[in-house]
Motif scaffolding. Structure first.
Motif, mmCIF file in Angstrom:
data_model
loop_
_atom_site.group_PDB
_atom_site.id
_atom_site.type_symbol
_atom_site.label_atom_id
_atom_site.label_comp_id
_atom_site.label_asym_id
_atom_site.label_seq_id
_atom_site.Cartn_x
_atom_site.Cartn_y
_atom_site.Cartn_z
ATOM 1 N N ILE A 87 -1.251 -2.667 7.357
ATOM 2 C CA ILE A 87 -2.131 -3.089 6.256
ATOM 3 C C ILE A 87 -3.350 -3.833 6.821
ATOM 4 C CG2 ILE A 87 -2.312 -4.529 4.173
ATOM 5 C CD1 ILE A 87 0.749 -3.870 3.764
ATOM 6 N N LEU A 88 -3.104 -4.686 7.822
ATOM 7 C CA LEU A 88 -4.226 -5.421 8.426
ATOM 8 C C LEU A 88 -5.238 -4.448 9.032
ATOM 9 C CD1 LEU A 88 -2.452 -8.446 10.168
ATOM 10 C CD2 LEU A 88 -3.989 -8.513 8.193
ATOM 11 N N GLU A 89 -4.738 -3.433 9.706
ATOM 12 C CA GLU A 89 -5.655 -2.473 10.327
ATOM 13 C C GLU A 89 -6.314 -1.565 9.300
ATOM 14 O OE1 GLU A 89 -4.297 -0.905 14.002
ATOM 15 O OE2 GLU A 89 -4.017 -2.982 14.645
ATOM 16 N N GLY A 90 -5.623 -1.355 8.184
ATOM 17 C CA GLY A 90 -6.148 -0.471 7.139
ATOM 18 C C GLY A 90 -7.343 -1.055 6.394
ATOM 19 N N GLY A 91 -7.471 -2.372 6.388
ATOM 20 C CA GLY A 91 -8.652 -3.009 5.811
ATOM 21 C C GLY A 91 -8.696 -3.079 4.293
ATOM 22 N N TRP A 92 -7.614 -2.696 3.591
ATOM 23 C CA TRP A 92 -7.617 -2.776 2.128
ATOM 24 C C TRP A 92 -6.648 -3.896 1.740
ATOM 25 C CZ3 TRP A 92 -8.142 2.238 -1.210
ATOM 26 C CH2 TRP A 92 -8.494 1.863 -2.527
ATOM 27 N N TYR A 93 -7.190 -5.058 1.405
ATOM 28 C CA TYR A 93 -6.357 -6.258 1.329
ATOM 29 C C TYR A 93 -5.979 -6.704 -0.078
ATOM 30 C CZ TYR A 93 -7.837 -6.576 6.196
ATOM 31 O OH TYR A 93 -8.091 -6.303 7.505
ATOM 32 N N VAL A 94 -6.780 -6.328 -1.067
ATOM 33 C CA VAL A 94 -6.458 -6.705 -2.449
ATOM 34 C C VAL A 94 -6.377 -5.418 -3.254
ATOM 35 C CG1 VAL A 94 -7.298 -7.893 -4.516
ATOM 36 C CG2 VAL A 94 -7.552 -8.982 -2.290
ATOM 37 N N GLY A 95 -5.308 -5.247 -3.995
ATOM 38 C CA GLY A 95 -5.129 -3.995 -4.739
ATOM 39 C C GLY A 95 -4.950 -2.839 -3.755
ATOM 40 N N GLY A 96 -5.323 -1.627 -4.156
ATOM 41 C CA GLY A 96 -5.253 -0.483 -3.258
ATOM 42 C C GLY A 96 -3.884 0.187 -3.255
ATOM 43 N N PRO A 97 -3.698 1.126 -2.297
ATOM 44 C CA PRO A 97 -2.502 1.973 -2.308
ATOM 45 C C PRO A 97 -1.177 1.218 -2.169
ATOM 46 C CG PRO A 97 -3.880 2.392 -0.357
ATOM 47 C CD PRO A 97 -4.671 1.527 -1.268
ATOM 48 N N GLU A 98 -1.142 0.150 -1.370
ATOM 49 C CA GLU A 98 0.118 -0.592 -1.220
ATOM 50 C C GLU A 98 0.540 -1.215 -2.546
ATOM 51 O OE1 GLU A 98 2.511 -0.874 0.916
ATOM 52 O OE2 GLU A 98 1.457 0.246 2.475
ATOM 53 N N VAL A 99 -0.435 -1.751 -3.260
ATOM 54 C CA VAL A 99 -0.135 -2.396 -4.539
ATOM 55 C C VAL A 99 0.303 -1.341 -5.547
ATOM 56 C CG1 VAL A 99 -1.101 -3.716 -6.471
ATOM 57 C CG2 VAL A 99 -1.627 -4.381 -4.111
ATOM 58 N N LYS A 100 -0.409 -0.217 -5.569
ATOM 59 C CA LYS A 100 -0.058 0.869 -6.492
ATOM 60 C C LYS A 100 1.371 1.354 -6.213
ATOM 61 C CE LYS A 100 -2.051 5.047 -8.499
ATOM 62 N NZ LYS A 100 -1.098 6.120 -8.171
ATOM 63 N N ASN A 101 1.663 1.538 -4.940
ATOM 64 C CA ASN A 101 3.001 1.998 -4.549
ATOM 65 C C ASN A 101 4.073 1.000 -5.002
ATOM 66 O OD1 ASN A 101 5.051 3.464 -2.995
ATOM 67 N ND2 ASN A 101 4.937 1.708 -1.614
ATOM 68 N N PHE A 102 3.819 -0.288 -4.777
ATOM 69 C CA PHE A 102 4.818 -1.277 -5.195
ATOM 70 C C PHE A 102 4.955 -1.310 -6.719
ATOM 71 C CE2 PHE A 102 5.845 -5.604 -6.650
ATOM 72 C CZ PHE A 102 7.190 -5.591 -6.286
ATOM 73 N N GLU A 103 3.844 -1.234 -7.420
ATOM 74 C CA GLU A 103 3.912 -1.240 -8.891
ATOM 75 C C GLU A 103 4.762 -0.070 -9.392
ATOM 76 O OE1 GLU A 103 -0.327 -3.419 -10.118
ATOM 77 O OE2 GLU A 103 -0.252 -1.239 -10.011
ATOM 78 N N GLU A 104 4.582 1.088 -8.789
ATOM 79 C CA GLU A 104 5.366 2.269 -9.208
ATOM 80 C C GLU A 104 6.847 2.084 -8.917
ATOM 81 O OE1 GLU A 104 1.676 5.412 -8.620
ATOM 82 O OE2 GLU A 104 3.402 5.564 -7.276
ATOM 83 N N LYS A 105 7.144 1.566 -7.734
ATOM 84 C CA LYS A 105 8.546 1.344 -7.348
ATOM 85 C C LYS A 105 9.201 0.317 -8.263
ATOM 86 C CE LYS A 105 8.920 3.661 -3.303
ATOM 87 N NZ LYS A 105 7.889 3.394 -2.269
ATOM 88 N N ALA A 106 8.457 -0.737 -8.570
ATOM 89 C CA ALA A 106 9.018 -1.808 -9.402
ATOM 90 C C ALA A 106 9.251 -1.311 -10.831
ATOM 91 C CB ALA A 106 8.090 -3.035 -9.395
ATOM 92 N N ALA A 107 8.317 -0.521 -11.350
ATOM 93 C CA ALA A 107 8.468 0.020 -12.702
ATOM 94 C C ALA A 107 9.697 0.926 -12.768
ATOM 95 C CB ALA A 107 7.212 0.801 -13.104
ATOM 96 N N GLU A 108 9.867 1.735 -11.736
ATOM 97 C CA GLU A 108 11.007 2.642 -11.662
ATOM 98 C C GLU A 108 12.311 1.844 -11.565
ATOM 99 O OE1 GLU A 108 12.680 5.999 -8.602
ATOM 100 O OE2 GLU A 108 10.580 5.385 -8.414
#
Ligand SMILES: *Cc1c(COP(=O)(O)O)cnc(C)c1O
Length: 365
Positions: free
Chosen positions: A26-47
Motif C-alpha cells: 500500500i505504501l508503494e502503491g501511493g493510494w492512501y485514503v479511500g481507493g481499491p483497498e478500502v473498496k475491497n474491505f467495504e465489500e468483504k465487510a458487507a458480505e
C-alpha cells in the motif's frame, strides 16, 4: 506471569507475515485514503455481515454521527438510547443539537430494555440507538417493532459486537443502519482508528457517502454540509487480513468466557448469555460487592482490569443539563457500581485464567 488486558502484540505476531507485505504494498502503491483497498474491505465487510452496503469512515464515533445525519436528525429532535454505554453513543446525539433520551437497561444483558422504550417516545422522537454492549445483542425484535409502529429509525451501535449474532442473524444487519468501530482494542481492531457504517438501504447508503465526504456527490459540488471522515487504505488492508480471522478469535473468546464463568459463578454475577444470542465477549465483565477494593487488590497482584463504565451517562457532567439525577436509571446505576472487566483476549491461557480467578476468590474468602 505477564497478563494482558488484551494482547495486541501477540495478535500482531500471529498475522505479521501477512500484514507487513500488505502495508508495504500500500505504501508503494501511493493510494492512501479511500481507493481499491478500502473498496475491497467495504465489500468483504458487507458480505460478512450480510448487508448491501458498508461504508468506511474515520472511527466509530463518526459512524454514529454520520448515520444520524443521514437519518436527518437535527437540533431539537430526540434520540432514545441507553445510559449504560460509552460516551460516544450519546455525545454524537448532543453534537447534532438533538437530545439523548435515556432508557434503562435490562438487568441481565445490560442492554436497553425494550419494555421501557415506548414510555420515552414523544412527538420529537426520531431514532433509537440500541448498543450491543460487551458484544451481546440488544433485544432487536421488539425494538424494531416499536420503531416501525412509531416510524423511527434504528441505528445499532455495534462498536463492540461485530461477529456476534441475534437469533442466528449478524449484529449490524438488524437495524436501518449500524455502526462499527475499529479502535485497536475492539474485537476487530485496526492499527489506528477506523469505523464503518452498514445498511441495506440504498438511499441511506448514498447519503452516508455524501455526508462522510464533505457533502459532495461530485468533486467540489457540495449538496449538504458534511464532514471529513474517511478510512485509510493501510487500515483497510490490515482490517481485511484480520476480518478473515475474526470468527476464530471470537470463538476463542467464548471458550475463555466459559472457563471464567465456570470458575467464578459461585463468587460473582457472571455474564448472562441470552439463549437467542451469540455473545462475542468484547469484555468479560462481572458484578461483585466491594468492587473498588477488588480492583485495587487485582492491580496489586498485577492483574489488569477495567471498569466499563463507572458513571452512567445521565450522571456525567457533560449531560448535567438534562437534569437527570441519581436514581433516574437504577439498574444502570447499580451495574456501574458493581461491574468490573477482567482480562479478555483469544489467547488467555488456562494458567492465566486460574491465576486471575483464584485471586478473585482469595479476595472474597
Ligand atoms: C468504541 C465505541 C464507540 C466509538 O468508537 P471509536 O472508534 O472509538 O470512535 C462507540 N460506541 C461504543 C459502544 C464503543 O464501545
Amino acid at each position: 506471569m505477564n497478563i494482558q488486558m488484551m494482547d495486541l502484540k501477540r495478535q500482531y505476531a500471529e498475522i505479521k507475515d501477512e500484514v507487513q507485505p500488505k502495508v508495504l504494498e500500500i505504501l508503494e502503491g501511493g493510494w492512501y485514503v479511500g481507493g481499491p483497498e478500502v473498496k475491497n474491505f467495504e465489500e468483504k465487510a458487507a458480505e460478512y455481515v450480510g448487508v448491501k452496503h458498508a461504508i468506511g469512515c474515520a472511527n466509530g464515533t463518526d459512524a454514529l454521527q454520520i448515520s444520524m445525519m443521514a437519518a436527518g436528525i437535527k437540533a431539537g429532535d430526540e434520540v432514545i438510547t441507553t445510559p449504560f454505554t460509552f460516551i460516544a453513543t450519546a455525545e454524537t446525539i448532543k453534537i447534532l443539537g438533538a437530545v439523548p433520551v435515556f432508557v434503562d437497561v435490562d438487568k441481565d444483558t445490560y442492554n436497553i430494555d425494550p419494555a421501557l422504550i415506548e414510555a420515552a417516545i414523544t412527538d420529537k422522537t426520531k431514532a433509537i440507538i440500541p448498543v450491543h454492549l460487551y458484544g451481546q445483542a440488544a433485544d432487536m425484535d421488539p425494538i424494531m417493532q416499536i420503531a416501525e409502529k412509531h416510524n423511527l429509525v434504528v441505528i445499532e451501535d455495534n462498536a463492540q459486537g461485530i461477529g456476534a449474532k441475534y437469533k442466528g442473524k449478524m449484529l449490524g444487519s438488524l437495524g436501518h443502519m449500524a455502526t462499527v468501530s475499529f479502535y485497536p482494542a475492539k474485537n476487530l481492531g485496526a492499527a489506528g482508528d477506523g469505523g464503518l457504517i452498514l445498511t441495506n438501504d440504498d438511499e441511506f447508503a448514498a447519503q452516508i457517502r455524501i455526508i462522510a465526504n464533505h457533502g459532495q456527490n461530485e468533486r467540489y459540488k457540495h449538496q449538504v454540509v458534511g464532514v471529513n471522515s474517511r478510512l485509510d487504505a493501510i487500515q483497510a488492508g490490515i482490517l481485511s487480513i484480520k476480518l478473515k480471522r475474526l470468527d476464530g478469535w471470537n470463538n476463542k473468546r467464548r471458550v475463555v468466557a466459559e472457563k471464567y464463568k465456570d470458575k467464578l459463578k459461585d463468587v460473582a454475577l457472571v455474564p448472562y448469555e441470552d439463549k437467542d444470542n451469540y455473545h462475542i465477549y468484547h469484555q468479560f465483565s462481572i458484578q461483585l460487592e466491594n468492587r473498588d477494593e477488588l480492583q485495587k487488590f487485582l492491580f496489586d497482584n498485577k492483574i489488569p482490569n477495567a471498569i466499563h463504565y463507572p458513571i452512567p451517562l445521565h450522571l456525567q457532567v457533560a449531560f448535567e443539563n438534562l437534569g437527570l439525577g441519581k436514581g433516574s436509571f437504577p439498574i444502570s446505576e447499580k451495574i456501574a457500581e458493581n461491574i468490573i472487566s477482567l482480562p479478555m483476549h483469544p489467547d488467555l491461557s488456562d494458567e492465566e485464567i486460574n491465576f486471575i480467578t483464584d485471586k478473585v476468590k482469595e479476595f472474597y474468602k
